[in-house]
Design an enzyme around this catalytic site. Structure first.
Site, PDB file in Angstrom:
ATOM      1  N   LYS B 107      79.170 -35.192  -3.702  1.00  9.71           N
ATOM      2  CA  LYS B 107      79.253 -34.079  -4.668  1.00  9.71           C
ATOM      3  C   LYS B 107      77.903 -33.430  -4.931  1.00  9.71           C
ATOM      4  O   LYS B 107      77.816 -32.227  -5.137  1.00  9.71           O
ATOM      5  CB  LYS B 107      79.853 -34.538  -5.992  1.00  9.71           C
ATOM      6  CG  LYS B 107      79.364 -35.881  -6.460  1.00  9.71           C
ATOM      7  CD  LYS B 107      80.537 -36.849  -6.479  1.00  9.71           C
ATOM      8  CE  LYS B 107      80.068 -38.273  -6.545  1.00  9.71           C
ATOM      9  NZ  LYS B 107      81.068 -39.223  -6.143  1.00  9.71           N
ATOM     10  N   ASP B 203      76.745 -36.245 -12.943  1.00  4.44           N
ATOM     11  CA  ASP B 203      77.759 -36.485 -11.922  1.00  4.44           C
ATOM     12  C   ASP B 203      78.999 -35.621 -12.176  1.00  4.44           C
ATOM     13  O   ASP B 203      79.525 -34.967 -11.262  1.00  4.44           O
ATOM     14  CB  ASP B 203      78.131 -37.975 -11.920  1.00  4.44           C
ATOM     15  CG  ASP B 203      79.272 -38.294 -10.971  1.00  4.44           C
ATOM     16  OD1 ASP B 203      79.054 -38.244  -9.752  1.00  4.44           O
ATOM     17  OD2 ASP B 203      80.380 -38.573 -11.459  1.00  4.44           O
ATOM     18  N   LYS B 207      80.692 -32.298  -9.883  1.00  4.05           N
ATOM     19  CA  LYS B 207      82.105 -32.146  -9.526  1.00  4.05           C
ATOM     20  C   LYS B 207      82.673 -30.859 -10.118  1.00  4.05           C
ATOM     21  O   LYS B 207      83.446 -30.146  -9.490  1.00  4.05           O
ATOM     22  CB  LYS B 207      82.895 -33.363 -10.006  1.00  4.05           C
ATOM     23  CG  LYS B 207      82.477 -34.648  -9.297  1.00  4.05           C
ATOM     24  CD  LYS B 207      82.977 -35.885 -10.041  1.00  4.05           C
ATOM     25  CE  LYS B 207      82.509 -37.171  -9.383  1.00  4.05           C
ATOM     26  NZ  LYS B 207      82.749 -38.349 -10.249  1.00  4.05           N
ATOM     27  N   GLY B 304      85.530 -45.994  -6.347  1.00  3.42           N
ATOM     28  CA  GLY B 304      85.916 -47.277  -5.764  1.00  3.42           C
ATOM     29  C   GLY B 304      86.231 -47.142  -4.293  1.00  3.42           C
ATOM     30  O   GLY B 304      86.519 -46.054  -3.798  1.00  3.42           O
TER      31      GLY B 304
END
Lengths: 430, 430
Positions: B107, B203, B207, B304
């Site tokens: 990203k 973060d 996005k 994950g």
């Protein structure tokens, strides 16, 4: 495909009118997104003169929708007529035979004839797209077929019928009984005058059969879907669910087990703090369990002009851009026939409501029946205390096979102190 | 593309290992879905000898990841290194220059260099795919770019950082303060040792910048995202939110207004009965408002090994099948520069928490300031009563421009009876 894509629309009801509006209002946007100029060149509907809020000037009118398949000025056929047979099916078959891509919102058609149509689409190299057929505006077919392509799916389930969800939500919010709420829903236009298709679970079952095929790479098998609607859900069940930490929703559930695939539509109790239990009113939702992605959920409007037309137009853009996917996610020849598991083999927890006279020994008798069927009880609660009148006994079982539970309930029904047929609602395991 | 698709993976951390596992475990499934046999032919990582639980036998090892771009046995390059510059960027640029499709989960790279990379991808007719870069396993890029293609989007917002959502959920459940919960999250591996990137909102902002571009057809503009993290959210705020019928979540919000586009990341209060307010722990969620489809919501794991690898593999299947979409939904040349609206121009409702000495007249003084700024108060609540100690005054405003609210809070801060800097949290309008 050329950069000018010509669309023929069969069926100018709510959805057809919605598609006309999107193409008219978003011409530039759609051209940027699809790389093609989209034009509606031909239509067919019941009544040429009806005011649909959108002009049909310059658009060819076909009295027989089937003629759209042969119209040389139509590149993509939209089948928005509905019904599993008749003109809708004829039009799809004819279009695919002619190598023309078809976009449809017709779940009944796909549930009944999806395999044959998918085969036809492949043979004639014409796409058959149907995002609008399941969960309306939610792009769940795209998510399942493409977005989750890296996963083996173990379960897909969801709220697939907005009418049922509206009724159950209203029952919860008002405390009213089913019949009264259904009547209100009909007055408000949320339920049809003939509501059986929705409230008896048939519509949800059509959609579930499609989801099952896409999720598990197996032919559509509507006939094996177990179907139970919401007519028998009572206000007392809803209250009991709430007290137990659940909500009641009509779900379609397709699940892969060691024995095969379960396909079932029925009222469920779902833990109140899950995403899907918080989906209210006419909204739909689908939850997918994939082995790598884990659980993903999708929520949105499952019906109505705008949402359904939105899904139809997404399919048009895919076709215009040449984005091709096999109808049910994999080619027909690669599909696997997977055995369907009858609902009697379902293993899960159950909510049970018994209506009995409050005589000494009734709980002991009930408990003995459950013991004999090897059913373990998680909780048991008697409502009220009255020797004259019937009382409710509410039970929650641990996981048990449905056949055993059904046998137990059959025995209890025959008790002399049983007043009414025992009722049960399946609990969704998370 | 050939029916044998050869994949080169740069970066063998969590996600890279996950991709290797999916391709190994689901070879047949992926072949059925993509029409191609997928093979990993080359990799590059930090440590050749590390045990990743997957064999690298027969796979070419490149010490320099950039060499994957020139490897004649690699058809698709996966950039799973991370970081907005350096090797990750070099590899993407070189691959696209060579006409090789790139799949990335990066990203930061897309937020900083997305426009240039998209242009490069178009010029060299190589796809740049990045489903994994936003909201992990949720196929939100596909939904936005393709599934909702028929809609003009008015707003996209979501829970885009699992670490922040975990911390906020834990604060809610335990009543703990931020610092203690962060420490626990670090001990459990849900937060990094250096947590700033997550908890300060960077973060999520990366996005959001990507989502904004896809939703509105405008170049990525990370620099104009307003960013505020969750460090200042207190246990008292969470309690107050709950009492007011809200929950606090860190949201990224991109909204089209008459003035342009708002892009902001900050803690929000959201009505407790919405889908997104019920997204707990490390889960992510995105809500999209489209003009025809109305609201659709998407929930799943945002990070994950499995979820991120699932998204990477979906991109691979798209490329293998030849399903092509412009990087940000429309070709670069068709993008529109839309003005960005500074957060000071945001109009919305606000939660405000003042800490003041409980002297006669304090409420009158506060009220006067709000009146002078033309800010209408929906509710006002004083917590406790104590002349010796500070008390909290909790206010909810009606819709107001942020600049006016900031001015009002500045004035209140200068009151002699003000004990601490006033705090505010924006309320999401539904």
């Amino acid at each position: 495909m050329s950069t000018n894509v010509r669309i023929g629309i069969a069926g100018l009801g709510t959805v057809g009118a919605g598609v006309l509006k999107i193409i008219k209002e978003h011409g530039d946007l759609l051209e940027a997104r699809s790389g093609a100029h989209l034009t509606v060149t031909a239509v067919s509907g019941r009544d040429k003169t009806k005011d649909r809020g959108v002009s049909l000037d310059g658009i060819t009118w076909h009295d027989d929708a089937r003629d759209l398949a042969d119209d040389p000025n139509v590149d993509i056929v939209l089948e928005l007529i509905g019904g599993s047979d008749g003109v809708a099916k004829d039009l799809c078959v004819k279009s695919l035979l002619n190598g023309k891509p078809v976009v449809t919102a017709n779940k009944a058609l796909l549930a009944e004839h999806g395999n044959a149509l998918a085969k036809l689409a492949e043979t004639h190299n014409a796409q058959l797209a149907y995002e609008a057929a399941v969960a309306g505006g939610i792009p769940i077919i795209k998510a399942l077929r493409e977005g989750l392509a890296g996963n083996a799916i173990s379960r897909v389930y969801g709220i697939l019928n907005g009418t049922c969800n509206y009724i159950l939500t209203e029952m919860e919010e008002t405390g009213g009984e089913f019949d009264a709420i259904l009547k209100d829903a009909q007055d408000l236009g949320y339920a049809e005058a003939d509501p059986g298709f929705d409230i008896d679970g048939v519509d949800a079952a059509h959609k579930l059969a499609i989801l099952t095929s896409v999720a598990f790479g197996t032919p559509v098998d509507f006939a094996s879907v177990y179907i139970e609607g919401i007519r028998n859900v009572t206000a007392a069940d809803i209250t009991a669910a709430s007290e137990l930490g659940y909500r009641i929703r009509l779900l379609g559930v397709a699940r892969r087990t060691e024995k095969g695939i379960e396909q079932r539509v029925h009222p469920c109790m779902i833990r109140h703090d899950t995403t899907i239990a918080n989906v209210n009113g006419v909204f739909n939702a689908v939850v997918v369990d994939g082995d790598f992605v884990d659980e993903t959920s999708y929520v949105g409007r499952g019906a109505g002009e705008g949402p359904t037309a939105s899904a139809v137009v997404a399919d048009i853009v895919d076709i215009a851009l040449g984005r091709h996917t096999p109808t049910f996610g994999i080619p027909v020849e690669k599909m696997t026939d997977i055995p369907k598991v009858p609902v009697a083999d379902h293993v899960g927890a159950y909510y049970v409501c018994l209506t009995v006279y409050d005589q000494p020994g009734v709980i002991a008798d009930v408990s003995a029946v459950f013991r004999d069927e090897n059913i373990s009880i998680e909780s048991l609660l008697q409502r009220g205390r009255s020797k004259q009148e019937a009382v409710s006994v509410i039970l929650v079982t641990h996981e048990v096979q449905e056949a055993a539970l059904v046998r137990a309930l059959g025995k209890i029904e025959n008790f002399t102190h049983s007043v009414a047929k025992p009722r049960m609602i399946r609990i969704v395991s998370l």
